[in-house]
Design an enzyme around this catalytic site. Structure first.
Site, short mmCIF file in Angstrom:
data_model
loop_
_atom_site.label_atom_id
_atom_site.label_comp_id
_atom_site.label_asym_id
_atom_site.label_seq_id
_atom_site.Cartn_x
_atom_site.Cartn_y
_atom_site.Cartn_z
N SER A 1 10.88 74.29 -1.08
CA SER A 1 10.87 73.86 0.32
C SER A 1 11.55 72.51 0.47
CB SER A 1 9.42 73.76 0.83
OG SER A 1 8.79 72.62 0.28
N SER B 1 10.23 69.72 1.78
CA SER B 1 9.29 68.64 2.06
C SER B 1 9.60 67.35 1.31
CB SER B 1 7.86 69.09 1.72
OG SER B 1 7.68 69.20 0.31
N LYS C 1 4.68 66.43 -4.39
CA LYS C 1 4.71 65.37 -3.38
C LYS C 1 4.80 64.02 -4.10
CE LYS C 1 3.72 68.41 -0.12
NZ LYS C 1 4.74 68.87 0.87
N SER D 1 6.44 67.91 6.26
CA SER D 1 5.68 68.02 5.01
C SER D 1 4.19 68.18 5.32
CB SER D 1 5.90 66.77 4.14
OG SER D 1 5.03 66.79 3.02
#
Length: 299
Positions: free
Chosen positions: A102, A104, A159, A264
Site C-alpha cells: 500500500s 501508507s 509504519k 494511513s
C-alpha cells in the site's frame, strides 16, 4: 497464510526424514550394496572370460550406485532438509523479505518495493509464536517497523515509530509534538503520487531526537481523526478533538504512523502496537521491478 508455520512444519518433516535416513536407511543401503558387490565379485572369474575389465568395472559401479540411491520419498524430503533449515533460520533470526502492498509509507516506501527486515535488532524471538527470548534492543523513534496488526495478527503492517513507551504524542493540525517538543518541518516541492495522479504537500520532518524523513499531507483533508476505533486497548490514554489526537504511550507499546499522513490507518485509528507483535526493523529496499533505482537503504 502463516508462512513461518509452514516453514516450521516442513523443517520438522524433512528433518525427521533426514535423521531417519542417517541413522537407519543409509546404513541399510550400504549393507545391501556390500552384499550385492560381494556377490558380484564372486562371479568375476566367470565374467572376465566374456567381458573386458572396463565393462566389469562400469557394471560394478552402476550396481553400487543403484543400491546406494535414495528412494524417491527420501530424495524429496531428507535431501531438501539442509536448504529448508537454512531458509527457516535465516528468515526467523536474521532477515525476512516483505513486499510493500500500500501507499501508507510514501514517500519513504512505494507500492512494489521489496524490503528486508532485520529480525534481531529488537531481540531474538522464537519463530511462529514470536516470543522474545533474548533482549538486544528496543524500537526507537523514527524506526520503520514491521509488526503484526493488533486487530488481526495474521496481517503484517509497516509504519514509522513515533512514540515509545512513556511518550506523550500529540498530532495537532498535522504537526507532531513528542513530550512537548515539536517536530521541525522543511517544505519540499509538491509530491506527485503516480498511483492516485494527484499532488500532495511534501515536507522533511525532523522528529525530536534527530531522525529526519519525508512525509506527505493532503491540503484538502481535515486535521481531525475520523473513524477511530472506540474500543482499542488503552483507548483511555488518547484524547481526540477537532485538531487531532493526543496519546500517552503505555508500557510495552508503541505509537506508529505512516509517512503518508492523510492516507494511513495507524495508531491514530486502531491504537498502540504491543511489543509481542513486533516483527523487526525495515532497513533496505532490495528490489523494485518497476524502478531499479529504488534499490538501496532508506532513512
Amino acid at each position: 497464510m502463516n508462512f513461518a508455520l509452514i516453514l516450521f512444519v516442513l523443517v520438522v518433516i524433512t528433518g525427521i526424514a533426514w535423521i531417519a535416513d542417517k541413522l537407519v536407511f543409509e546404513r541399510q543401503r550400504r549393507a545391501s550394496a556390500r552384499l550385492a558387490l560381494a556377490e558380484f565379485d564372486s562371479h568375476q572369474p566367470d565374467l572376465q572370460g566374456r567381458f573386458g575389465s572396463g565393462d566389469i568395472d562400469s557394471t560394478r559401479k552402476r550396481l553400487a550406485e543403484e543400491k546406494l540411491r535414495q528412494p524417491w520419498w527420501l530424495e524429496y524430503s531428507a535431501s531438501f532438509f539442509p536448504v529448508i533449515l537454512a531458509v527457516f533460520v535465516l528468515r526467523s533470526f536474521v532477515v525476512e523479505p516483505f513486499k510493500i502492498p500500500s501507499g501508507s509509507m510514501i514517500p519513504t516506501l512505494l507500492i512494489g518495493d521489496f524490503i528486508l527486515v532485520n529480525k534481531y535488532d529488537y531481540g531474538i524471538r522464537l519463530p511462529v509464536v514470536n516470543k522474545k527470548v533474548i533482549e538486544l534492543g528496543e524500537p526507537q523513534r523514527g524506526d520503520v517497523m514491521v509488526f503484526r496488526y493488533p486487530k488481526d495478527p495474521s496481517l503484517d503492517y509497516i509504519k514509522r515509530v513515533i512514540g515509545v513507551p512513556g511518550d506523550e504524542v500529540q498530532y495537532s493540525n498535522k504537526h507532531l509534538t513528542v513530550n512537548g517538543k515539536p517536530a521541525d518541518y522543511t517544505p519540499l516541492p509538491d509530491y506527485l503520487d503516480e498511483e492516485r495522479l494527484s499532488y500532495s504537500k511534501h515536507f522533511r520532518e525532523k522528529l525530536p531526537g534527530g531522525v529526519e524523513h519525508g512525509i506527505l499531507n493532503d491540503a484538502d483533508r481535515p486535521a481531525f481523526v475520523a473513524g477511530a476505533d472506540p474500543d482499542f486497548p488503552f483507548r483511555e490514554n488518547c484524547t481526540y478533538n477537532q485538531q487531532g489526537v493526543t496519546c500517552k504511550v503505555p508500557a510495552g507499546h508503541y505509537f506508529v504512523m505512516g509517512d503518508n499522513r492523510d492516507n494511513s490507518l495507524d495508531s491514530r485509528y486502531w491504537g498502540f502496537v504491543p511489543d509481542e507483535n513486533i516483527v523487526g526493523k525495515a532497513f533496505v529496499i532490495w528490489m523494485n521491478l518497476g524502478n531499479f533505482g529504488r534499490v538501496g537503504t532508506f532513512k
